[in-house]
Design an enzyme around this catalytic site. Structure first.
Site, PDB file in Angstrom:
ATOM      1  CD  GLU A  88      -3.038  -1.554   1.917  1.00 61.24           C
ATOM      2  OE1 GLU A  88      -3.398  -0.379   2.688  1.00 61.24           O
ATOM      3  OE2 GLU A  88      -4.014  -1.696   2.256  1.00 61.24           O
TER       4      GLU A  88
ATOM      5  CG  HIS B  32      -9.573   5.723   1.206  1.00 63.50           C
ATOM      6  ND1 HIS B  32      -8.804   5.622  -0.104  1.00 63.50           N
ATOM      7  CD2 HIS B  32      -8.652   5.396   1.881  1.00 63.50           C
ATOM      8  CE1 HIS B  32      -8.042   4.508  -0.016  1.00 63.50           C
ATOM      9  NE2 HIS B  32      -7.955   4.332   1.004  1.00 63.50           N
TER      10      HIS B  32
ATOM     11  NE  ARG C 252      -4.791   5.668   3.159  1.00 66.64           N
ATOM     12  CZ  ARG C 252      -5.086   4.619   4.035  1.00 66.64           C
ATOM     13  NH1 ARG C 252      -6.138   5.942   5.004  1.00 66.64           N
ATOM     14  NH2 ARG C 252      -4.664   3.401   3.193  1.00 66.64           N
TER      15      ARG C 252
ATOM     16  CG  HIS D  53     -10.637   6.678   5.561  1.00 63.58           C
ATOM     17  ND1 HIS D  53     -11.466   5.214   5.298  1.00 63.58           N
ATOM     18  CD2 HIS D  53      -9.143   5.936   5.420  1.00 63.58           C
ATOM     19  CE1 HIS D  53     -11.220   3.895   5.474  1.00 63.58           C
ATOM     20  NE2 HIS D  53      -9.251   4.548   5.041  1.00 63.58           N
TER      21      HIS D  53
ATOM     22  NE  ARG E   5      -5.381   5.736   9.073  1.00 63.68           N
ATOM     23  CZ  ARG E   5      -5.467   4.657   8.290  1.00 63.68           C
ATOM     24  NH1 ARG E   5      -5.181   3.914   8.034  1.00 63.68           N
ATOM     25  NH2 ARG E   5      -6.420   4.988   7.609  1.00 63.68           N
TER      26      ARG E   5
HETATM   27  C1  SIN Z   1      -7.906   0.712   2.278  1.00 67.86           C
HETATM   28  O1  SIN Z   1      -7.880  -0.453   2.384  1.00 67.86           O
HETATM   29  O2  SIN Z   1      -6.874   1.876   1.285  1.00 67.86           O
HETATM   30  C2  SIN Z   1      -7.884   1.490   3.399  1.00 67.86           C
HETATM   31  C3  SIN Z   1      -6.672   1.056   4.294  1.00 67.86           C
HETATM   32  C4  SIN Z   1      -7.025   2.053   5.486  1.00 67.86           C
HETATM   33  O3  SIN Z   1      -7.214   3.078   5.252  1.00 67.86           O
HETATM   34  O4  SIN Z   1      -5.754   1.904   6.041  1.00 67.86           O
END
Ligand code: SIN
Length: 541
Positions: free
Chosen positions: A126, A243, A289, A350, A385
């Site tokens: 991620e 998000h 993010r 989010h 975060r």
């Molecule tokens: C996501 O699945 O993109 C969200 C995961 C998160 O907010 O840590």
């Protein structure tokens, strides 16, 4: 000025429950804490709806932990701190990344559905993680799997006394110490004084302060607001994480398109079909993010558009369906298909980075009150975060709180069991009641419009005035859950706005159009607040 209590004496007798440890909230932090505490103490867990109505249950991406061969807690530490934009508490991050692997291994033992290949746990990628580090279960149904496992462990494998549909209205304090909470059962309307030596706040986040959020309906910030009323210090409220890839096609909560899709190679494109993140950051779609959100903002402004597109059409369709069954199903409700369509996406509220200040043992500034999970501000997230660190935080700190209880409960002795509590008197009926749903809609739309993922001085000043006006025009009369939620939303909305106005810089998830640079000289610090007036209600018998 928020009232010290929003509860008042109900028109029916109060029930009474007595626990050693009272846990408020049924997400990963609350369940972890309750199961661990029940090995030793008499534990009650109260949750506002069912154990399936939590943000944990909706989590898609997974749990980050340094379990891979090319990974280490040190590398996880560095990624977390880099994403946190200068505001992480290094001690708290150290705890998170070094205890995380053991807590996750324990979870794997009881949760059989973590995804594996050839017997080995599969790790996903991620944004802003320098290696593959994210465990997932049922593809993108990680929250559902983890939540179901822990719920079953609490229901069947522990002595936790579980109360669902139990709306917690206020924390109860005497002489500055928390002695439990007042709750209202949503099914039968009974009010209960839940007295306990220790209360653990694990009520989750506050996405519902905004009109568009990935959070479930229950996420109205009740825990943060009630801790504030109880005198606890709050911190970092201006850092609300948006998000990048909420589905820009309606739906409440807004369907989330997990970041893990970008980890598998999905791309962001503008209206002309061009990638744009490559010109913003070397990590492109897998930048942190906040960086992705700012890249999208620039693109959407240039185009006068309300969204950009997520493109997964270049990925193997079978892999996508297998790995992302939840997203596939959510999109099919909107007649969208990842293997065929460009998916319209826009940032959406989010995660609530700020919250109730705790130390690394989950202790708040109110004796007897601990906090863990999204409701807490442990300092692990800084100003932004790192993806999939939140389930890990709930797991690690939910466990640590309980390890600390030994010391706290041991010192307390028995006197707290004899404490009695009286609620403030009821106020008289209101001549004319406000339309609660309309006020809530107006407040959350205002927050999305003026205190959202891009902010200006003018917008924040307007928002604060409107919030103050909404507050003073409010006529509640007989208060029930909709009124309590609205008061909590108003409290948080007002404090978020005040903090956002104070922070005259752009840092992490807090983006100020009028102060576009990060200003370490003045602002590499936290904004902490607490209710100025002490509580006067309550007493001993
Ligand atoms: C996501 O699945 O993109 C969200 C995961 C998160 O907010 O840590």
């Amino acid at each position: 000025m928020p009232r010290p209590y929003i509860a008042s004496v109900p028109d029916r007798p109060l029930l009474r429950r007595q626990f050693d440890v009272l846990v408020l909230g049924g997400g990963i932090a609350g369940l972890t804490a309750a199961i661990a505490a029940a090995r030793r103490w008499h534990v009650g867990l109260l949750t506002k709806a069912s154990l399936n109505d939590t943000t944990t249950f909706l989590a898609q991406g997974g749990i980050a932990a340094a379990l891979g061969e090319s990974d280490s807690p040190e590398l996880h530490f560095q990624d977390t701190v880099a994403a946190g934009a200068g505001l992480c508490d290094p001690d708290a991050v150290r705890v998170l990344v070094s205890e995380g692997p053991d807590r996750v291994r324990e979870l794997i033992e009881i949760c059989p559905r973590f995804d594996r290949k050839d017997g080995e746990i599969v790790l996903g990628r991620e944004g802003a993680h320098s290696v593959r580090r994210v465990l997932h279960a049922g593809g993108d149904a990680t929250g559902r799997e983890v939540s179901s496992t822990l719920s079953e462990a609490a229901r069947l494998g522990s002595r936790v006394q579980l109360y669902e549909d139990e709306f917690v209205i206020d924390l109860l304090t005497i002489d500055g110490r928390c002695i439990g909470a007042l709750s209202l059962n949503l099914a039968d309307g009974e009010y209960t004084l839940n007295l306990a030596m220790v209360t653990i706040l694990a009520t989750g986040g506050a996405g519902q302060v905004y009109a568009r959020t990935t959070n479930p309906e229950v996420a109205t910030g009740d825990g943060v607001a009630m801790a504030y009323r109880a005198g606890a210090a709050l911190r970092d409220l201006e850092f609300v994480q948006f998000h990048p890839t909420g589905l820009a096609a309606g739906g409440s909560p807004t369907p989330l398109i997990t970041e893990a899709l970008r980890g598998e190679g999905a791309l962001l494109r503008n209206a002309a079909g061009e990638r744009f993140m490559t010109t913003v950051d070397p990590k492109a779609e897998l930048a942190a993010r906040d960086v992705v959100v700012r890249g999208m903002l620039a693109q959407m402004r240039a185009e006068g558009s309300a969204h950009v597109y997520l493109d997964a059409t270049g990925l193997d369709p079978d892999m996508v369906r297998r790995r992302f069954p939840r997203v596939t199903a959510l999109l099919s409700e909107h007649d969208l298909d990842l293997s065929r369509d460009l998916i319209p996406v826009a940032p959406v509220a989010h995660y609530f980075i700020g919250g109730v200040v705790t130390d690394v043992w989950g202790r708040t500034t109110v004796p007897g009150l601990y906090a863990a999970g999204e409701v807490a501000s442990t300092g692990v997230h800084g100003a932004n975060r790192l993806a999939s660190n939140s389930l890990l935080e709930g797991l690690v700190f939910g466990d640590r709180v309980v390890r600390h209880l030994d010391r706290y409960i041991g010192r307390l002795g028995e006197d707290v069991r004899r404490l009695q509590f009286e609620l403030p008197a009821r106020s008289g009926p209101a001549a004319q009641r406000s339309d609660i749903a309309a006020v809530r809609r107006a407040v959350t739309e205002l927050m999305s419009a003026k205190v959202g993922w891009v902010r200006t001085d003018d917008g924040l000043v307007d928002a604060l005035e409107e919030l103050r006006a909404a507050n003073s025009a409010l006529r509640l009369g007989e208060a029930g859950p909709p009124e309590f939620e609205l008061l909590n939303i108003l409290t948080l909305a007002t404090q978020i706005t005040k903090c956002a106005l104070l922070r005259e810089e752009t840092r992490g998830v807090h983006v100020r159009d009028d102060y576009p640079e990060r200003d370490d000289r003045h602002w590499q610090r936290h904004i902490t607040l607490r209710l100025p007036q002490a509580r006067t209600a309550g007493g001993r018998s």
